[in-house]
Design a protein around this motif. Structure first.
Motif, PDB file in Angstrom:
ATOM      1  N   LYS A  15      39.771 -23.235 -12.780  1.00  0.00           N
ATOM      2  CA  LYS A  15      39.927 -24.361 -11.854  1.00  0.00           C
ATOM      3  C   LYS A  15      39.228 -24.067 -10.515  1.00  0.00           C
ATOM      4  O   LYS A  15      38.566 -24.927  -9.941  1.00  0.00           O
ATOM      5  CB  LYS A  15      41.414 -24.641 -11.641  1.00  0.00           C
ATOM      6  N   ARG A  18      35.429 -24.275 -11.056  1.00  0.00           N
ATOM      7  CA  ARG A  18      34.997 -25.679 -11.153  1.00  0.00           C
ATOM      8  C   ARG A  18      34.992 -26.330  -9.776  1.00  0.00           C
ATOM      9  O   ARG A  18      34.061 -27.061  -9.431  1.00  0.00           O
ATOM     10  CB  ARG A  18      35.907 -26.448 -12.095  1.00  0.00           C
ATOM     11  N   GLY A  19      36.040 -26.087  -9.000  1.00  0.00           N
ATOM     12  CA  GLY A  19      36.101 -26.655  -7.654  1.00  0.00           C
ATOM     13  C   GLY A  19      34.970 -26.154  -6.777  1.00  0.00           C
ATOM     14  O   GLY A  19      34.336 -26.914  -6.044  1.00  0.00           O
ATOM     15  N   ASP A  22      31.558 -27.585  -8.234  1.00  0.00           N
ATOM     16  CA  ASP A  22      31.525 -29.035  -8.043  1.00  0.00           C
ATOM     17  C   ASP A  22      31.206 -29.342  -6.581  1.00  0.00           C
ATOM     18  O   ASP A  22      30.351 -30.182  -6.288  1.00  0.00           O
ATOM     19  CB  ASP A  22      32.861 -29.663  -8.444  1.00  0.00           C
ATOM     20  N   GLY A  23      31.867 -28.638  -5.667  1.00  0.00           N
ATOM     21  CA  GLY A  23      31.585 -28.837  -4.247  1.00  0.00           C
ATOM     22  C   GLY A  23      30.170 -28.425  -3.878  1.00  0.00           C
ATOM     23  O   GLY A  23      29.472 -29.113  -3.135  1.00  0.00           O
ATOM     24  N   ARG A  26      27.661 -30.958  -4.926  1.00  0.00           N
ATOM     25  CA  ARG A  26      27.823 -32.243  -4.236  1.00  0.00           C
ATOM     26  C   ARG A  26      27.171 -32.210  -2.847  1.00  0.00           C
ATOM     27  O   ARG A  26      27.061 -33.241  -2.191  1.00  0.00           O
ATOM     28  CB  ARG A  26      29.298 -32.610  -4.095  1.00  0.00           C
ATOM     29  N   LYS A  64      33.479 -30.094   0.932  1.00  0.00           N
ATOM     30  CA  LYS A  64      33.280 -30.595  -0.429  1.00  0.00           C
ATOM     31  C   LYS A  64      34.162 -29.902  -1.467  1.00  0.00           C
ATOM     32  O   LYS A  64      34.258 -30.365  -2.595  1.00  0.00           O
ATOM     33  CB  LYS A  64      31.817 -30.410  -0.856  1.00  0.00           C
ATOM     34  N   ILE A  65      34.757 -28.758  -1.119  1.00  0.00           N
ATOM     35  CA  ILE A  65      35.544 -28.029  -2.118  1.00  0.00           C
ATOM     36  C   ILE A  65      37.029 -28.346  -1.962  1.00  0.00           C
ATOM     37  O   ILE A  65      37.476 -28.725  -0.878  1.00  0.00           O
ATOM     38  CB  ILE A  65      35.285 -26.502  -2.054  1.00  0.00           C
ATOM     39  N   VAL A 139      26.101 -38.942  -8.838  1.00  0.00           N
ATOM     40  CA  VAL A 139      27.525 -38.703  -9.007  1.00  0.00           C
ATOM     41  C   VAL A 139      28.113 -39.929  -9.681  1.00  0.00           C
ATOM     42  O   VAL A 139      28.088 -41.021  -9.138  1.00  0.00           O
ATOM     43  CB  VAL A 139      28.212 -38.444  -7.644  1.00  0.00           C
ATOM     44  N   GLU A 142      34.187 -39.898 -12.999  1.00  0.00           N
ATOM     45  CA  GLU A 142      34.617 -39.038 -14.080  1.00  0.00           C
ATOM     46  C   GLU A 142      35.468 -39.833 -15.059  1.00  0.00           C
ATOM     47  O   GLU A 142      36.136 -40.779 -14.689  1.00  0.00           O
ATOM     48  CB  GLU A 142      35.411 -37.868 -13.517  1.00  0.00           C
TER      49      GLU A 142
END
Length: 155
Positions: A15, A18-19, A22-23, A26, A64-65, A139, A142
């Protein structure tokens, strides 16, 4: 900076990873690609060459995170700085003086894994320069967990 980042990522669970990523992706293309460029003269590296630029990058990234990842990163920065000294904070703020330079220093060619270095040199010499420029990702919304379950189950 790279050692800290590697250690931070290694301690993350799925997790957290991914965070983090993903941040990271982005961020505007110029910021993440410039960070990965990491060497003067490469595209967008100028987005990270000064303290101001690195501070702007860091603040953008933190925004972003997910909060738990941001808090863990902050605590890890503090812990790393206490145990390893000032090089990490020096790399992102002007408060503790300039860090050692990042200029290229010739190292002995017979140091480390010589066979791997020779293979890498050969591959670089034989490779062709490509003029492919990365593009920003779109983006998209989801999928819901129900939609993902339907895909997995094949419904």
């Amino acid at each position: 900076f790279a050692v800290f980042g590697g250690e931070f990522l290694m301690k993350q669970n799925v997790k957290g990873l991914r965070g983090f990523f993903d941040g990271f992706f982005r961020l505007p293309l110029e910021l993440w690609s410039g960070f990965l460029a990491g060497w003067p003269g490469l595209p967008n590296n100028e987005k990270h060459e000064t303290w101001d630029a690195r501070l702007i990058y860091g603040l953008n990234f933190i925004s972003k995170i997910p909060l738990p990842v941001a808090v863990d990163m902050f605590l890890s920065i503090v812990s790393y700085s206490i145990s390893q000294g000032i090089p990490l904070p020096q790399s992102v703020t002007p408060l503790l003086g300039k860090p050692e330079g990042y200029k290229f220093v010739e190292r002995p060619k017979n140091q480390g894994d010589v066979a791997a270095k020779n293979e890498a040199r050969k591959m670089i010499a034989e490779s062709q320069v490509e003029e492919v420029i990365p593009v920003a990702f779109d983006v998209k919304e989801e999928k819901t967990s129900e939609e993902n379950e339907n895909i997995v189950v094949g419904v």
